[in-house]
Design a protein around this motif. Structure first.
Motif, PDB file in Angstrom:
ATOM      1  N   PRO A  68       9.186  -1.147  -5.703  1.00 27.03           N
ATOM      2  CA  PRO A  68       9.109  -1.694  -4.349  1.00 27.03           C
ATOM      3  C   PRO A  68       9.632  -0.732  -3.282  1.00 27.03           C
ATOM      4  N   ILE A  69       9.081  -0.883  -2.086  1.00 26.79           N
ATOM      5  CA  ILE A  69       9.540  -0.102  -0.940  1.00 26.79           C
ATOM      6  C   ILE A  69      10.150  -1.082   0.048  1.00 26.79           C
ATOM      7  N   VAL A  70      11.454  -0.981   0.240  1.00 22.56           N
ATOM      8  CA  VAL A  70      12.153  -1.852   1.183  1.00 22.56           C
ATOM      9  C   VAL A  70      12.742  -1.048   2.334  1.00 22.56           C
ATOM     10  N   SER A  71      12.751   0.269   2.199  1.00 18.02           N
ATOM     11  CA  SER A  71      13.281   1.180   3.205  1.00 18.02           C
ATOM     12  C   SER A  71      12.166   1.580   4.172  1.00 18.02           C
ATOM     13  N   THR A  72      12.443   1.468   5.469  1.00 17.23           N
ATOM     14  CA  THR A  72      11.442   1.885   6.456  1.00 17.23           C
ATOM     15  C   THR A  72      11.235   3.398   6.365  1.00 17.23           C
TER      16      THR A  72
END
Length: 148
Positions: A68-72
């Motif tokens: 998952p990508i949760v960092s902008t």
């Protein structure tokens, strides 16, 4: 935000000038960003989408990361830098969506938004470490621990 979100572009006076409904593949935790031309959306499924101002996909294939990508992400010199929840940094051509460099493993979960100074990226890990990565040389130049 759910997978089906509405993105709106606001002018300084607050008048809405653009709106588009986009159906993604999962939740969007990271904020959308733009390079002034296209809009980039990173999802909890580990995918990154690039949309033009009409809401059409720009890339022939959606970029997919390993977690998952949760960092902008950040845009540097027409390239997109994306960090995953499992601590990998991806260097992507913002025009084509192709990976430009092999993923860099930063050994720490990344959830905080990325920030940059020129071609350098600051990355904060969940373990309390801030890392400074030189994107031109693709090396980690320093790190500092914020926890004991």
């Amino acid at each position: 935000s759910a997978a089906s979100d509405v993105y709106k572009r606001q002018v300084p006076e607050g008048e809405q000038i653009w709106e588009h409904a986009f159906q993604g593949d999962h939740w969007f935790w990271a904020s959308p960003i733009t390079d002034g031309k296209d809009i980039f959306l990173a999802s909890m499924a580990g995918t990154v989408f690039a949309l033009d101002k009409d809401g059409k996909n720009v890339w022939p294939t959606t970029f997919t990361a390993e977690s998952p990508i949760v960092s902008t992400p950040v845009v540097i010199n027409n390239n997109l830098i994306v960090a995953t929840d499992k601590g990998k940094l991806h260097f992507i051509d913002s025009g084509s969506g192709e990976k430009l460099e092999v993923s860099k493993d930063l050994a720490g979960r990344i959830k905080a938004p990325l920030s940059n100074q020129g071609a350098n990226v600051f990355v904060g890990t969940e373990e309390g470490v801030i890392k400074f990565v030189n994107m031109e040389q693709w090396i980690e130049t320093w790190q500092v621990k914020t926890k004991e």
